[in-house]
Scaffold this active site. Sequence first.
Site, PDB file in Angstrom:
ATOM      1  N   GLY A  52       0.823  -1.195   0.000  1.00 31.32           N
ATOM      2  CA  GLY A  52       0.000   0.000   0.000  1.00 31.32           C
ATOM      3  C   GLY A  52       0.856   1.242   0.000  1.00 31.32           C
ATOM      4  O   GLY A  52       2.090   1.157   0.046  1.00 31.32           O
TER       5      GLY A  52
ATOM      6  N   CYS B 154       5.569  -5.546   1.549  1.00 33.01           N
ATOM      7  CA  CYS B 154       5.767  -4.102   1.389  1.00 33.01           C
ATOM      8  C   CYS B 154       5.199  -3.308   2.565  1.00 33.01           C
ATOM      9  O   CYS B 154       5.697  -3.438   3.680  1.00 33.01           O
ATOM     10  CB  CYS B 154       5.196  -3.647   0.051  1.00 33.01           C
ATOM     11  SG  CYS B 154       5.943  -2.103  -0.489  1.00 33.01           S
TER      12      CYS B 154
ATOM     13  N   GLN C  58       6.007  -3.571   6.633  1.00 35.26           N
ATOM     14  CA  GLN C  58       6.355  -2.464   7.532  1.00 35.26           C
ATOM     15  C   GLN C  58       5.383  -2.395   8.702  1.00 35.26           C
ATOM     16  O   GLN C  58       5.781  -2.202   9.855  1.00 35.26           O
ATOM     17  CB  GLN C  58       6.350  -1.142   6.749  1.00 35.26           C
ATOM     18  CG  GLN C  58       7.438  -1.090   5.680  1.00 35.26           C
ATOM     19  CD  GLN C  58       7.187  -0.008   4.631  1.00 35.26           C
ATOM     20  OE1 GLN C  58       6.157   0.670   4.662  1.00 35.26           O
ATOM     21  NE2 GLN C  58       8.120   0.149   3.718  1.00 35.26           N
TER      22      GLN C  58
ATOM     23  N   ASN D 106       8.884  -1.436  -4.790  1.00 31.09           N
ATOM     24  CA  ASN D 106       8.229  -0.132  -4.834  1.00 31.09           C
ATOM     25  C   ASN D 106       7.999   0.327  -3.410  1.00 31.09           C
ATOM     26  O   ASN D 106       6.968   0.076  -2.823  1.00 31.09           O
ATOM     27  CB  ASN D 106       6.895  -0.243  -5.578  1.00 31.09           C
ATOM     28  CG  ASN D 106       6.063   1.005  -5.410  1.00 31.09           C
ATOM     29  OD1 ASN D 106       6.606   2.080  -5.146  1.00 31.09           O
ATOM     30  ND2 ASN D 106       4.756   0.874  -5.552  1.00 31.09           N
TER      31      ASN D 106
ATOM     32  N   GLY E 151       9.250   3.510  -0.347  1.00 29.47           N
ATOM     33  CA  GLY E 151      10.011   4.690   0.028  1.00 29.47           C
ATOM     34  C   GLY E 151      10.442   4.637   1.481  1.00 29.47           C
ATOM     35  O   GLY E 151      11.237   5.457   1.936  1.00 29.47           O
ATOM     36  N   PHE E 152       9.852   3.688   2.234  1.00 31.75           N
ATOM     37  CA  PHE E 152      10.201   3.540   3.651  1.00 31.75           C
ATOM     38  C   PHE E 152      10.843   2.169   3.840  1.00 31.75           C
ATOM     39  O   PHE E 152      10.658   1.273   3.020  1.00 31.75           O
ATOM     40  CB  PHE E 152       8.952   3.643   4.526  1.00 31.75           C
ATOM     41  CG  PHE E 152       8.352   5.035   4.525  1.00 31.75           C
ATOM     42  CD1 PHE E 152       8.657   5.944   5.537  1.00 31.75           C
ATOM     43  CD2 PHE E 152       7.493   5.440   3.497  1.00 31.75           C
ATOM     44  CE1 PHE E 152       8.112   7.227   5.521  1.00 31.75           C
ATOM     45  CE2 PHE E 152       6.960   6.712   3.469  1.00 31.75           C
ATOM     46  CZ  PHE E 152       7.258   7.620   4.486  1.00 31.75           C
TER      47      PHE E 152
ATOM     48  N   HIS F  36       8.210  -7.281  -3.805  1.00 28.15           N
ATOM     49  CA  HIS F  36       6.945  -7.767  -4.346  1.00 28.15           C
ATOM     50  C   HIS F  36       7.084  -9.126  -5.036  1.00 28.15           C
ATOM     51  O   HIS F  36       7.359  -9.180  -6.237  1.00 28.15           O
ATOM     52  CB  HIS F  36       6.374  -6.750  -5.337  1.00 28.15           C
ATOM     53  CG  HIS F  36       5.876  -5.519  -4.651  1.00 28.15           C
ATOM     54  ND1 HIS F  36       4.560  -5.338  -4.312  1.00 28.15           N
ATOM     55  CD2 HIS F  36       6.546  -4.435  -4.202  1.00 28.15           C
ATOM     56  CE1 HIS F  36       4.419  -4.173  -3.694  1.00 28.15           C
ATOM     57  NE2 HIS F  36       5.611  -3.603  -3.611  1.00 28.15           N
TER      58      HIS F  36
ATOM     59  N   GLU G 132       4.880 -10.998  -5.975  1.00 30.01           N
ATOM     60  CA  GLU G 132       3.850 -11.176  -7.008  1.00 30.01           C
ATOM     61  C   GLU G 132       4.290 -10.552  -8.331  1.00 30.01           C
ATOM     62  O   GLU G 132       3.590 -10.700  -9.346  1.00 30.01           O
ATOM     63  CB  GLU G 132       2.530 -10.539  -6.543  1.00 30.01           C
ATOM     64  CG  GLU G 132       2.406  -9.023  -6.736  1.00 30.01           C
ATOM     65  CD  GLU G 132       3.158  -8.215  -5.687  1.00 30.01           C
ATOM     66  OE1 GLU G 132       3.914  -8.823  -4.902  1.00 30.01           O
ATOM     67  OE2 GLU G 132       3.015  -6.974  -5.654  1.00 30.01           O
TER      68      GLU G 132
END
Lengths: 1097, 377
Positions: free
Chosen positions: B240, B267, B271, B309, B311-312, B351, B353
């Site tokens: 997300g 992802c 987190q 994908n 950013g954290f 990812h 998938e």
Amino acid sequence: MPKRTDIKKILLIGSGPIVIGQACEFDYSGTQACKALREDGYEVILVNSNPATIMTDPTLADRTYIEPITVEMVEKIIEKERPDALLPTMGGQTALNVSVKLAEAGILDKYGVEMIGAKLPAIKKAEDRELFKLVMKKIGLEVPRSGHARCEAAAIEIAEKMDFPIIIRPSFTLGGTGGGIAYNRQEFEEMVRRGLECSPVQEILVEESIIGWKEFELEVMRDVNDNVVIICSIENFDPMGVHTGDSITVAPAQTLTDKEYQALRDASVRIIREIGVDTGGSNIQFAVNPETGKIYVIEMNPRVSRSSALASKATGFPIAKIAARLAVGYTLDEIPNDITKKTPACFEPTIDYVVVKMPRFAFQKFPNADPTLTVQMKSVGEAMAMGRSFKEAMQKALRSLETGSYGFEKIVRKTRRVHSFKPAVEEVDLIKERLKTPNAERPWYICEALRVGMHVDDIYELTKIDRWFLNNLRDITELEEGIYWQSKTGRVAPELLRKAKECGFSYRMLGALMDKDEEAVKKEAVDAGITPVFKTVDTCAAEFEAFTPYLYSTYERPFYHSADDKAQKAACEASPTERKKVIILGSGPNRIGQGIEFDYCCVHASFALKEEGVESIMVNCNPETVSTDYDTSDRLYFEPLTFEDVMAIIEKEKPLGVIVQLGGQTPLKLSVPLEKAGVRILGTSSDSIDIAEDRERFDRLLEALELRRPESGIARSADEAVRVAGSIGYPVMVRPSYVLGGRAMEIVYDEMSLMNYMSRALQVSPGHPVLIDRFLQNAIEVDVDCISDGSTVLIGGVMEHIEEAGVHSGDSACSIPPYSLDQGIIDEIRRQSILLAKALKVVGLMNVQYAVKDGAVYVLEVNPRASRTIPFVSKAIGKPLAKLATKLMLGRTLEEIGFTEEVRPAYTSVKEAVFPFIKFPGVDILLGPEMKSTGEVMGIWSDFGGAFAKAQIAAGNNLPLKGTVFISVRDEDKPPILSVAKELSDIGFKIIATGGTARYLRERGIEAEPVYKVTEGRPNIVDRIKSKGVDMVINTSFGAKSVADSYSIRRSSLEFGLPYFTTVAGAKAAAHGINAVLRGGLDVKPLQEYHNILIGQ
Amino acid sequence: MKKAILALADGTVFEGMSFGAEGERTGEVVFNTSMTGYQEVLTDPSYKGQIVVMTYCHQGNYGINEEDMESNRPWVEGFIVKEPCHYPSNWRSTESLMGYLGWHGVVGISGIDTRALTRIIREKGAMEAVISTVDADHASLVQKARASKGLVGRDIVKEVTCKKPYIWEEGLWTLWKGYRGAQQAPLEKKFKVIVYDFGIKRNILRNLVSAGCNVAVVPASAPAEDVLKAQPDGIFLSNGPGDPDAVPYARENVRKLIGKKPIFGICLGHQILSLALGGKTYKLKFGHRGGNQPVKDLKTGRVEITCQNHGFAVDLESLKGVAELTHINLNDNTVEGLAHNELPLFSVQYHPEASPGPHDSQYLFGRFVKMMEESKR
């Protein structure tokens, strides 16, 4: 896993001479492998017969064997060196084939040599098509329907289950030799016969045609931990049906969605695992149905390849170097990425530009060859270009080819002034024909089709080239149209000009559209702020910082770098240093007459600059080469070698000078315009270059030096030619004044032929004079390479040609030292060479060609630049001449660099040329003034006979030691052939000869069995050749009729792999060679040992 | 053609051409290095709040098709490409990229030096930006970029999660058969999995189904109690957008699920799981976005090329003694995968998938199923 410590000594096999399908990409891969393995502390033993390579430089491997790549010779090397391992995957098909033979003959087992990289079963699975098919089936992948045949009947049986067209591929051949596409039964039968003949195992594959499908290639790497990565995907512009070596190819793949690309990736991973290539790189080719997406696996090369060299240059990921390290046990995650330094090599490169590779052909050299592109490779070289769009990369590739094209020129009704035009019916037919049949000019015809308003869908139907590519070409023709009309009706808007530059238009091409010269267009662009920027090839699309300056030019829109910026600025990544630097101009795509030899010289220039503490900047556009390896020079610009592109680099870098004399004619041609633009040319001045090239100035120089040259004259009309030739005396050598490298050069024996030649020459290039020289019949030709610092001149080598004058020097075998000339003549040649070098104030290298006839020495030609023979001479005398010459160009003297005395080796080195005739059905193999060879080999031995024999074996002319020799020579060759026949007869050969020759020999006491000429009845000589009753062929002929009569003899000898000699001198040398082998046998010795002899001398 | 302007918070201004929809959008500008897969990128809800620049110079070559959607609409705030394609060429293509963006109101800019932009992001970090076809004033645009709120501390999950629970039944499909026309092979579905939708991609759901799961998707805010009531065999935490710290309700719900059922997170899910275990996350300078990131599985030593994908990232130190590192990014050694020291919980930052990207990591779905199998016993 760290590197293996159980192996210490590794044998590396090179790819031998440059041939179609196997060029300098294997020098690049082998050189990388040598360097990588030695850096890791391994001892490297190298074998390669090709002296023009960087890899055979004595400093690159521990022991360098310039020996024939045959099972016998390599076994001798193994016996002597006892390597622990053999790396077979760096030297193309040649290395792979000889390795397979060594393994199968039990030689590797006998000496305990392990094959690393790819093992025998893996190679077999990939190379044997039946096995390959089974393996693909096992992992759920499909291959085109096909079957193997070992005879014609079996082939027909297989074909009956398929529809035409059907593809025929001979097993185990290079670049698809002998293959073809048959559209009907008759063609099929012919091709089956040829294919069976070409295959070394007499086997062909008969295959369902998937012509017109989209073609893709993936470059895959695997390590010992079974990690697999894809380095690059390549999409072919030309669909299936054209050999990938002859196709325009584009990286990355353009028209696949991620789902479709991943399907190919998954298949590639499965294939490399199942085939079992343990470590290293492989190339896998796929065909994809454009309507349904169905995927077929076409083939896999379990080794580095031409495509992997391209992929390396396209992405910056050095496949061969990494493959070598994987072969000794490293894993991908243990090897750093050189370019980013901080990230590992275990990743998949991603690029943010487009790469286009275009093949370069040599059909002008073989007028009888069929120029249709098929599954058999015909191109002799390639150029690659990069840009930030396909259009830019494509147009840069066009001018990188150096075929005189600067863009998509008009090709139908070339002189028309209007741009778009209404074509005549026959012009439309011509365009359609050229779209339908793949040919070298097809991209230009596509643009013409667009200009006459043909719809993209119609062009697609004819070519099956993906519409995405066609639409891009349409963008280009539409831009042309816009520029043409804007300039006609006023001024071209700066925005349009920018757009054109972004799409890769050259100034020259824009000039043609705008009716202005190149300079004026450039000024207009620069005034509008349109200038190129340079971007880095960094493997990662700028995600990480790149430390290796590997650059290409592009046009990017400027932007405001901060909120306070008043003006926009484009982002350029070149960031030149303040160091002392020199630009080396490379030699561009390989072609006949200009190949790897010049790349060798440029790479040496780079080494020399490094040693002298000067920054080296390389400019070249040939992806196969060592010079375009990013770690060869301090900075690499992968750019076309045109004035425009080179000037852009010079303006950015501001070098202290440019080296033009090492890259062959390509950079030499730029010397005058560059000097005019204020650029300093290092070494010999452009004025001296001009003296050597300008016939009249050169004549005056020779006169002043009191040197002799064959009488000559210039003619502008047929009448004048007849007059000039009459006063000189026949035969004469004729050539158009503007060509180089022997193009259109002919020897003319009578007035009729001269008139004929003149009418052709004047038609081709009206207004250009024709040069007429006296042809020195039966003269001995001699080549000299020398080196000079401007005051002292040293001879590098005096080479006596085996073939007489009249055969192009590039096609002739030659020997250092001369093997038949008197010492007095050799000394005279030395004297003249030194005189000429001094007079031309040569700084660097110079090559002179002489003819010796009746004790007199004639100067034929002077080239104040590196010649094709520099690498050969360097290896023969143990002095790196190109490197030393570079130091002289920087201002050093010969004394300073410690080269003060000519080296006169006590052993003999012979160079032999290698020809592409087998690839061109219907082409005669006779030699003449026009160069036809693609590569060369070297043989070294204590005497001439042995060295010549080695060179022959290396060139693929397996000299027989017993058996039957066929001799048929023209009348004037009969006296000199006598001694050859006697020598062969004395050592036990049976001689058969055509009527006249047989009679002549028997009358002089040599037993010779007469045999029919082809026109005389049967069984004739060709029947004898085909039934394998002949082991060697000696055939000279003269005059059109005799040449035509004997054509089938020569052609069948070629196709049956018989050693053949078409000159008396060659036959004589062959007899000496056979004798030498019989007397003592030939042993192997590394170059380093030969060079030690020189030090001891 | 209409002009468009891209202004960055650092004051850089690019003038280019408009493509897709007209208008003005702000967001965090990030780059993606995938050479294929723009359609999947556009429709990945994780890009909510972001303007994406594709580093590869041609985009739109193969058009847009119906099958490669990762959700029902594009989520990016804006799209930046060097050269968009007007004439898509592919047998599955049904419309052009620009048509699709225009229809869905995504503002795009083309013709700018995307490599220079990427280098700016690399050097200065991902930053706020604005694309506009309506405001031509540079100063005003830079101001708007600076005023944009950014991702940190903002709950964007609520904008992308499903409104109501639903059942997902479609499995993986093969390319040449297509999934629409083809009959799905009846899969043996042994495990009931509840999927928390923080912005899920369809291919995750397909992978779960193909691995043998009965999949029920619930909104991000679904209470843990309700989830447990359904008695699932395992719980999946999806990917997300945005800052994991900005969805405390998700963290709290996951905390209640830990130890109760096997959990697998991808992802953002990874987190959130880390936060729920008491760990910390931090923002990366410019993140990882692309299909070529090397990840090493520390158990097997094998390297997989992954699609990423984010950013954290998770701070490993903050989970010392709780979870062990299972996967690491070879480019920058950041955490790519964790497994709990005792409980059946694991998660990955990347990812598996794919879509877009390599399929090297699909095995993780099997690992999840195995974990459920073991904990059932």
